[in-house]
Enzyme design. Structure first.
Site, short mmCIF file in Angstrom:
data_model
loop_
_atom_site.label_atom_id
_atom_site.label_comp_id
_atom_site.label_asym_id
_atom_site.label_seq_id
_atom_site.Cartn_x
_atom_site.Cartn_y
_atom_site.Cartn_z
N ARG A 221 -9.59 1.03 8.31
CA ARG A 221 -9.15 -0.33 8.60
C ARG A 221 -10.23 -1.13 9.31
O ARG A 221 -10.02 -2.29 9.65
CB ARG A 221 -7.96 -0.23 9.53
CG ARG A 221 -6.68 -0.67 8.93
CD ARG A 221 -5.70 -0.58 10.06
NE ARG A 221 -4.50 -1.27 9.78
CZ ARG A 221 -3.46 -0.73 9.16
NH1 ARG A 221 -3.49 0.48 8.70
NH2 ARG A 221 -2.38 -1.44 9.00
N LYS B 160 0.84 -1.21 0.00
CA LYS B 160 0.00 0.00 0.00
C LYS B 160 0.88 1.26 0.00
O LYS B 160 0.66 2.18 -0.76
CB LYS B 160 -0.89 0.05 1.26
CG LYS B 160 -1.83 -1.11 1.42
CD LYS B 160 -2.71 -0.95 2.66
CE LYS B 160 -1.95 -1.01 3.98
NZ LYS B 160 -1.31 -2.30 4.27
N ARG C 136 -0.58 -9.18 13.04
CA ARG C 136 -1.13 -8.13 12.17
C ARG C 136 -1.95 -8.75 11.05
O ARG C 136 -2.99 -8.22 10.66
CB ARG C 136 -0.01 -7.27 11.60
CG ARG C 136 0.56 -6.31 12.63
CD ARG C 136 1.91 -5.78 12.24
NE ARG C 136 1.90 -5.01 11.01
CZ ARG C 136 2.99 -4.72 10.31
NH1 ARG C 136 4.17 -5.14 10.71
NH2 ARG C 136 2.90 -4.01 9.21
N ARG D 176 11.29 -1.62 11.00
CA ARG D 176 10.17 -1.20 11.84
C ARG D 176 9.99 -2.13 13.04
O ARG D 176 10.14 -3.33 12.91
CB ARG D 176 8.88 -1.18 11.00
CG ARG D 176 8.52 0.22 10.56
CD ARG D 176 7.43 0.25 9.57
NE ARG D 176 6.22 -0.48 9.97
CZ ARG D 176 5.09 -0.47 9.26
NH1 ARG D 176 5.04 0.21 8.14
NH2 ARG D 176 4.04 -1.14 9.67
N ARG E 62 11.95 -5.70 4.76
CA ARG E 62 11.64 -4.27 4.61
C ARG E 62 12.59 -3.39 5.42
O ARG E 62 12.95 -3.71 6.54
CB ARG E 62 10.21 -3.98 5.07
CG ARG E 62 9.95 -2.46 5.08
CD ARG E 62 8.53 -2.08 5.13
NE ARG E 62 7.84 -2.66 6.26
CZ ARG E 62 6.53 -2.60 6.41
NH1 ARG E 62 5.79 -2.01 5.49
NH2 ARG E 62 5.97 -3.16 7.44
#
Ligand code: AP5
Ligand code: MG
Length: 213
Positions: A88, A13, A171, A160, A127
């Site tokens: 969300r 996203k 998540r 992160r 990431r």
């Protein structure tokens, strides 16, 4: 133009929102980035958000909606914006509809970036992101020119806090339970578009551009 990016954590996203914003000169509104900036600044909001984010849970709707309203009421959002990570939950989507309705507009596109859970786990492990400008990288799929350094602003890239394996799994389950119902919600309202998020970032963006015209 108001564009909503939907998709699981790690679906891309943010990566696509960055590109859309650059191409169409729109501000990129990521509730996750707003929370992370507050955590970094050690604000009260940051402290509260962190307690949920570290566990991979959603920040409560009431707080999130308030932050979002405050952000999109700023001048740079007058001509539209790209929402990344909001809404969300169904109550968040309803709050957004109501907010847009009161300004006489409606969301134009809800783009669902589809990626199976197995791919997500692999993506999150690699990431890296810039704590200063927010640009997103991947050690394999989206490398910076110089390892560990942001191409855009020269800051050292970070992992992160919520990208640890067990947090990612939570998540994902929170996504399936609370966020996936939004796909049906936007299908019903007639603005849902789906793109295959397993392609390369460039190919995903081509598909997105076709939708946006
Ligand atoms: P948020 O920051 O929104 O995280 P998320 O939804 O979990 O999604 P991510 O940012 O992890 O993934 P992404 O889809 O943006 O993927 P990316 O482009 O980075 O939210 C974090 C937390 O904040 C939540 O858990 C919650 O606690 C809280 N929160 C935020 N908003 C909230 C709300 N509205 N309500 C309540 N709580 C809220 O890509 C991932 C990786 O893959 C990158 O390394 C990237 O380079 C790579 N990649 C991207 N596209 C491709 C591709 N096509 N091929 C290969 N690799 C790719
Ligand atoms: Mg993101």
């Amino acid at each position: 133009m108001v564009i909503i990016m939907l998709g699981a954590p790690g679906a891309g996203k943010g990566t696509q929102a960055e590109r859309i914003c650059a191409e169409y000169s729109l501000p990129h509104i990521s509730t996750g980035d707003i929370f992370r900036a507050n955590i970094k600044g050690n604000t009260e909001l940051g402290k509260e958000a962190k307690s949920y984010m570290d566990r991979g849970e959603l920040v409560p709707d009431e707080l999130t909606v308030r932050i979002l309203k405050d952000r999109v009421s700023q001048d740079d959002c007058a001509k539209g914006y790209v929402l990344d990570g909001f809404p969300r939950t169904i109550p968040q989507a309803e709050a957004l509809d109501e907010m847009l309705k009161s300004s006489g507009i409606a969301a134009d596109h809800a783009i669902d970036v589809e990626v199976p859970d197995e791919n997500i786990i692999r993506r999150m492990g690699g990431r890296r992101s810039c704590p200063s400008c927010g640009r997103i990288y991947h050690i394999e799929y989206a490398k910076p020119a110089k390892e560990g350094i942001c191409d855009n602003c020269g800051t050292a890239l970070v992992i992160r806090d919520d990208d640890r394996d067990e947090t990612v799994r939570n998540r994902l389950s929170v996504y399936h339970e609370q966020t996936q119902p939004l796909i049906e919600y936007y299908k019903k309202s007639g603005i849902l578009e789906e793109v295959d998020g397993t392609q390369s970032p460039d190919s995903v963006f081509e598909a997105v551009k076709k939708i946006l015209g």
